[in-house]
Design an enzyme around this catalytic site. Structure first.
Site, PDB file in Angstrom:
ATOM      1  N   HIS A   1      -2.014   5.099   1.922  1.00 62.36           N
ATOM      2  CA  HIS A   1      -2.874   3.982   2.364  1.00 62.36           C
ATOM      3  C   HIS A   1      -4.440   4.522   2.191  1.00 62.36           C
ATOM      4  CE1 HIS A   1       0.990   2.353   3.751  1.00 62.36           C
ATOM      5  NE2 HIS A   1       0.199   1.258   3.376  1.00 62.36           N
TER       6      HIS A   1
ATOM      7  N   ARG B   1      -3.757  -6.976   5.497  1.00 65.55           N
ATOM      8  CA  ARG B   1      -3.117  -5.813   6.286  1.00 65.55           C
ATOM      9  C   ARG B   1      -3.809  -5.522   7.445  1.00 65.55           C
ATOM     10  NH1 ARG B   1      -3.308  -3.237   1.057  1.00 65.55           N
ATOM     11  NH2 ARG B   1      -1.332  -2.379   0.358  1.00 65.55           N
TER      12      ARG B   1
ATOM     13  N   ARG C   1      -0.157 -10.206   7.375  1.00 66.04           N
ATOM     14  CA  ARG C   1       0.964  -9.380   7.682  1.00 66.04           C
ATOM     15  C   ARG C   1       0.914  -8.918   9.058  1.00 66.04           C
ATOM     16  NH1 ARG C   1       2.126  -4.578   3.944  1.00 66.04           N
ATOM     17  NH2 ARG C   1       0.441  -3.431   5.302  1.00 66.04           N
TER      18      ARG C   1
ATOM     19  N   GLU D   1      10.304  -4.877  -0.063  1.00 64.75           N
ATOM     20  CA  GLU D   1       9.995  -3.530  -0.513  1.00 64.75           C
ATOM     21  C   GLU D   1      10.815  -2.444   0.043  1.00 64.75           C
ATOM     22  OE1 GLU D   1       6.183  -3.037   1.793  1.00 64.75           O
ATOM     23  OE2 GLU D   1       6.821  -3.920   3.515  1.00 64.75           O
TER      24      GLU D   1
ATOM     25  N   ASN E   1       4.759  -0.710  -3.612  1.00 62.52           N
ATOM     26  CA  ASN E   1       4.264   0.537  -3.376  1.00 62.52           C
ATOM     27  C   ASN E   1       5.244   1.171  -2.639  1.00 62.52           C
ATOM     28  OD1 ASN E   1       1.786  -0.298  -4.236  1.00 62.52           O
ATOM     29  ND2 ASN E   1       1.040  -0.662  -2.040  1.00 62.52           N
TER      30      ASN E   1
ATOM     31  N   CYS F   1       2.414  -8.107  -3.976  1.00 60.89           N
ATOM     32  CA  CYS F   1       1.121  -7.603  -3.445  1.00 60.89           C
ATOM     33  C   CYS F   1       0.715  -6.124  -3.741  1.00 60.89           C
ATOM     34  CB  CYS F   1       1.054  -8.220  -1.988  1.00 60.89           C
ATOM     35  SG  CYS F   1       2.223  -7.754  -1.168  1.00 60.89           S
TER      36      CYS F   1
HETATM   37  C1  PEP Z   1       3.534  -2.427  -0.509  1.00 60.12           C
HETATM   38  O1  PEP Z   1       4.356  -1.487  -0.149  1.00 60.12           O
HETATM   39  O2  PEP Z   1       3.638  -2.611  -2.118  1.00 60.12           O
HETATM   40  C2  PEP Z   1       2.509  -2.789   0.207  1.00 60.12           C
HETATM   41  C3  PEP Z   1       1.743  -3.975  -0.337  1.00 60.12           C
HETATM   42  O3  PEP Z   1       2.479  -2.661   1.466  1.00 60.12           O
HETATM   43  P1  PEP Z   1       1.708  -1.382   1.842  1.00 60.12           P
HETATM   44  O4  PEP Z   1       1.069  -0.617   0.941  1.00 60.12           O
HETATM   45  O5  PEP Z   1       0.671  -1.752   2.921  1.00 60.12           O
HETATM   46  O6  PEP Z   1       2.630  -0.470   2.406  1.00 60.12           O
HETATM   47 MG    MG Z   2       4.588  -1.750   2.025  1.00 62.98          MG
END
Ligand code: PEP
Ligand code: MG
Length: 577
Positions: free
Chosen positions: A194, A301, A337, A435, A458, A506
């Site tokens: 992050h 976020r 979110r 995810e 991600n 996303c």
């Molecule tokens: C992801 O996991 O792709 C996502 C967009 O959420 P984060 O990166 O905040 O975990």
């Molecule tokens: Mg995520």
């Protein structure tokens, strides 16, 4: 001669500035002789450092949140008391005078002597006090090292600096950005952390996994940081400097070209309109949503609202914040979110102490466990939905029981608001992030109960390939083109189409122009990404025809050989201007 350190470039751009090293690991101390006439000055420098340490500890103690465990507060008191202890304060002064040595060295000698005494103790409790001695001495030592380098670490001294450190949390990154740093490099971390995402979002050039910072770079040295190539050049020669200044200028020109495309809609050559949305984290990002002419926000976020503070924001504070964002959106849809803390987004509140935080009590799991955290957010999002087009999105769903629990809580919250006479949008759309591989494999079950899905690549890649997204040791395994990842993505897109609901992506993959044609060919029509990537991705979309991509993508999804998949992607992309 200049020195080059390699890492992973995670946020594009060139930064040129002075190194500002922040290491939390051990401090290297060297002995130097102090001429007799300067001995008393050295003693004063030492005593000033002790005083600064006292001020720092007092300020930490004054800012301890009221709900902190008593033993942690007592810890700080113990450290403060130690600053009055003769063994820590008086003995180093005697050593400076007797040996004519620098304060750092005297403190180090005394530390070694004290550690030896502690090592010989049989009592395990007393032996742990050795750590306290170390913490206090390290604090004084850091102040001394900084002062000997003429660095008082005043906050504004970071303006334009390149911060080099062992590791940075997202919260620290936010603070450093406010202090005006021009770039940063860390020894650990990965491109999907992050912290890296945040760096891209605030356009700070950044490199992670740059081993050797502590060993090879000194505070104040001139550094070139190339956030695309992932390199740090220490004390560059004139030619290198000129090369990078030119590169910086070219980057600027490229950005200007992309900026000229802002008003052009995202439409493929075969006339499919593609939705392009922004991911936002910080209040400053909102401005970019209108500036980049997006179709709205596909991922807000909210966890950044919870960072760098002792207590989570209450319902009113969250409502105010979401209201301001909705206002700034000017009628564009906003996807909020719900809280995704835990794992690498450690917020003290999560109290996450499990050995595998990414697999532990994170995101919706934590929210369902702690209604005092979740309900104020649900109430504030629902109330804010009366002010403009808002969608709510749930992260990290792994089974449909969780989904039903969330949907029930949302319904109960709506009923309560109704009774209280508070406004909300009764038709607010609720979506889920896909995810976790289990959720991707059963995407149809989620799609039947939700209004939209969004693929978080991600985490999907992290969990599918079993690689910690912040661990630089296994980063080489991170591969969005792994056949398993591609098939899971395709399953989610198909499940959404079958259920007649939109599917967006996303994760960072959505903002990487190398994958745009692949995703278009897989049937993806909604992309959400950090705003810095929007125009670049749009440029690819506007040069692509889905009809001619689809058959090749279908064949590619049947391939098992990553090299063939990569070759096919390159073939897709080689007609790009
Ligand atoms: C992801 O996991 O792709 C996502 C967009 O959420 P984060 O990166 O905040 O975990
Ligand atoms: Mg995520």
């Amino acid at each position: 001669m200049s020195l080059v350190l390699n890492g992973i470039g995670v946020s594009r751009g060139v930064a040129i500035g002075k190194a500002h090293i922040i290491m939390r690991g051990s401090i290297e101390v060297l002995e130097s002789a102090i001429p007799p006439q300067f001995i008393e000055g050295e003693v004063t420098r030492f005593m000033n450092a002790v005083e600064t340490a006292r001020l720092q500890l007092n300020s930490i103690r004054d800012n301890i949140p009221a709900d902190t465990r008593a033993d942690i507060a007592a810890f700080i008191d113990t450290h403060l008391l130690m600053l009055d202890d003769a063994t820590i304060v008086s003995t180093p002064v005697e050593l400076i005078r007797q040996n004519g040595c620098n304060a750092e060295w005297a403190l180090k000698l005394q530390r070694n002597a004290l550690v030896e005494v502690f090592e010989q103790m049989n009592d395990p409790y007393l032996r742990t006090r050795r750590d306290d001695v170390d913490h206090v001495i390290n604090r004084i030592q850091r102040i001394l090292v900084a002062s000997s380098q003429g660095d008082n670490r005043a906050e504004d001294s970071l303006l334009g600096a390149i911060v080099l450190t062992d590791d940075l949390t997202p919260a620290e990154t936010v603070v450093l950005e406010h202090q005006g740093i021009s770039g940063f490099a860390t020894e650990s971390g990965g491109p999907l952390s992050h912290t890296a995402i945040l760096a891209r979002s605030v356009r700070i050039p950044a490199v992670v996994g740059a081993h050797g910072i502590q060993q090879y770079i000194r505070d104040g040295e001139r550094i070139i940081l190339d956030g695309q190539q992932g390199i740090l050049i220490v004390e560059p020669d004139q030619r290198t400097l000129e090369h990078y200044l030119e590169k910086e200028a070219r980057e600027e020109q490229h950005r200007a070209e992309l900026a000229s495309m802002v008003q052009t809609p995202a439409v493929t050559l075969d006339h499919a309109a593609i939705t392009l949305m922004a991911n936002i984290e910080l209040p400053d990002d909102i401005e970019a949503v209108a500036r980049e002419n997006t179709n709205g926000v596909g991922l807000y976020r909210t966890e950044f609202l919870f960072m760098n503070r002792a207590e989570p924001p209450d319902e009113e504070e969250q409502y105010d914040c979401y209201s301001r964002v909705i206002d700034a959106m000017n009628g564009r849809p906003l996807t909020i979110r719900t809280l995704d803390i835990g794992a690498d987004k450690g917020v003290d509140r999560s109290g996450n102490r499990c050995s595998n935080p990414a697999l532990g009590l994170r995101a919706i799991r934590l929210c369902l466990k702690d209604p005092s955290l979740f309900l104020p957010q649900l109430r504030s999002i629902l109330r804010a939905s009366s002010l403009g087009p808002v969608r709510m999105m749930i992260p990290m769903l792994s089974n449909t029981q969780e989904l039903h629990q969330v949907l029930n809580l949302i319904q109960q919250t709506k009923d309560t608001l109704e009774r209280e006479g508070l406004a909300y949008d009764p038709h607010i759309q609720i979506g889920g992030m896909i995810e976790v591989p289990a959720a991707a494999l059963s995407a149809g079950a989620f799609a039947r109960h939700l209004d939209f899905l969004s693929i978080g690549t991600n985490d999907l890649i992290q969990y599918t390939l079993a690689i910690d997204r912040v661990d630089d040791e296994v980063n080489y395994l991170y591969d969005p083109l792994h056949p398993a990842v591609l098939r899971l993505i395709k399953m989610v897109i198909d499940a959404g189409q079958e259920a007649g609901i939109p599917v967006a992506m996303c994760g960072e993959m959505a903002g990487d122009p190398r994958y745009t044609r692949l995703l278009l060919g897989m049937g993806l029509t909604e992309f959400s990404m950090h705003h810095t990537a929007l125009q670049e991705v749009k440029r690819v979309i506007n040069q692509s025809a889905i009809e001619s991509l689809a058959p090749d993508v279908e064949a590619l999804l049947r391939a098992d050989d990553p090299a063939r998949i990569l070759a096919q992607i390159e073939t897709f992309n080689n007609t790009l201007r």
